[in-house]
Design an enzyme around this catalytic site. Structure first.
Site, mmCIF file in Angstrom:
data_model
loop_
_atom_site.group_PDB
_atom_site.id
_atom_site.type_symbol
_atom_site.label_atom_id
_atom_site.label_comp_id
_atom_site.label_asym_id
_atom_site.label_seq_id
_atom_site.Cartn_x
_atom_site.Cartn_y
_atom_site.Cartn_z
ATOM 1 N N THR A 19 10.032 1.465 5.264
ATOM 2 C CA THR A 19 9.881 0.018 5.042
ATOM 3 C C THR A 19 10.031 -0.294 3.559
ATOM 4 O O THR A 19 10.704 -1.260 3.179
ATOM 5 C CB THR A 19 8.503 -0.467 5.566
ATOM 6 O OG1 THR A 19 8.262 0.115 6.847
ATOM 7 C CG2 THR A 19 8.478 -1.987 5.681
ATOM 8 N N ASP A 39 3.681 -1.667 -0.577
ATOM 9 C CA ASP A 39 3.794 -0.395 0.136
ATOM 10 C C ASP A 39 3.634 -0.632 1.638
ATOM 11 O O ASP A 39 3.069 -1.646 2.070
ATOM 12 C CB ASP A 39 2.714 0.587 -0.375
ATOM 13 C CG ASP A 39 3.022 2.034 -0.002
ATOM 14 O OD1 ASP A 39 4.058 2.301 0.644
ATOM 15 O OD2 ASP A 39 2.208 2.907 -0.380
ATOM 16 N N GLY A 83 0.172 7.865 4.461
ATOM 17 C CA GLY A 83 0.458 9.267 4.172
ATOM 18 C C GLY A 83 1.429 9.906 5.138
ATOM 19 O O GLY A 83 1.715 11.101 5.041
ATOM 20 N N GLY A 90 4.406 9.688 5.049
ATOM 21 C CA GLY A 90 5.502 10.199 4.227
ATOM 22 C C GLY A 90 5.023 11.190 3.176
ATOM 23 O O GLY A 90 5.778 11.538 2.260
ATOM 24 N N GLU A 141 0.338 7.213 -4.006
ATOM 25 C CA GLU A 141 0.210 5.831 -3.513
ATOM 26 C C GLU A 141 -1.172 5.276 -3.858
ATOM 27 O O GLU A 141 -1.303 4.122 -4.272
ATOM 28 C CB GLU A 141 0.441 5.793 -2.001
ATOM 29 C CG GLU A 141 1.892 6.076 -1.633
ATOM 30 C CD GLU A 141 2.145 6.204 -0.142
ATOM 31 O OE1 GLU A 141 3.307 6.103 0.254
ATOM 32 O OE2 GLU A 141 1.192 6.416 0.626
#
Ligand code: 5RP
Length: 223
Positions: free
Chosen positions: A31, A81, A95, A97, A103
């Site tokens: 995204t 994000d 998480g 990814g 992050e």
């Protein structure tokens, strides 16, 4: 609209939160990749980005967006994000990814967290998506046993037949079977376990806004 189109929609909608002349915090994931692509269209209006992963850094730089070290930037107005799950209070699981540690760092240095997600990510109780936890490898067995005592089933995330190594040189465990009804308390508790680098519950660094992609368009949730 399919999921990919919903991601494009919210990625573009997030541009409205980017402050002209400033540095924007940029997350990680499919995204966010849509957001980065949209950000390229206004790159001349911003100073650049602080990135939450090597993958996002590569994408930002390839599109000509300068990337700043987080240590060189005192505060960011906004961090954009995605999430694996978000509840009705703006608490998230992140998480998927494997970028959760950076992050959380960029989220912590930002005044506002804008979450961009398709509607499949909105849940009542966090925990259906297996919870990612970044750990120091020598502590993984002990941490997995602690999750088992909570009723969770943890396993080390693998890639190409070996444990996945994060951008920080550590490992990820994914925990199934948790029902995280008090995300603030859960994050506080698990963050204190020796060997836990970062737990993927973002309750202390929750979202203030969620741009949710739905078949009726983008819905703005405020928390
Ligand atoms: C990466 C993340 C992502 O934000 C999360 O996994 C959502 O990703 P996607 O937008 O691909 O569904 O936390 O660590």
């Amino acid at each position: 609209m399919n999921q990919d189109e919903l991601k494009t929609l919210v990625g573009q909608a997030a541009l409205q939160y980017v402050v002209p002349g400033q540095i924007v915090g940029v997350g990680t994931g499919s995204t966010v990749n849509k957001f980065i692509d949209a950000l390229a269209s206004i790159k001349d209006q911003i100073k650049g980005a602080v990135s939450s992963s090597e993958a996002s850094t590569v994408r930002l730089k390839a599109l000509g967006i300068p990337v700043f070290d987080s240590n060189d930037v005192s505060e960011l107005a906004v961090y954009i994000d995605g999430a694996d799950e978000i509840n009705h209070l703006g608490h998230m699981v992140k998480g998927g990814g494997a970028a959760l540690t950076r992050e959380k760092i960029v989220a912590a240095q930002s005044k506002m967290f804008v979450c961009i997600a398709d509607e499949s990510k909105l849940v009542n109780v966090l925990g259906v998506f297996p919870l990612p936890v970044e750990v120091i490898p020598m502590a993984s067995a002990r941490i997995m046993a602690q999750f088992a005592q909570m009723g969770g089933q943890a396993q080390i995330r693998m890639k190409d037949g070996a444990p996945l190594v994060t951008d920080n040189g550590q490992q990820i465990i994914d925990v199934k079977g948790l029902k995280i009804s008090d995300p603030v308390a859960f994050e506080t508790q698990v963050s204190q376990w020796p060997g836990v680098v970062t737990v993927g519950v973002f309750a202390h660094q929750k979202a203030q806004i969620c741009l949710l992609g739905t078949s009726d368009g983008v819905k703005t949730l405020k928390f």
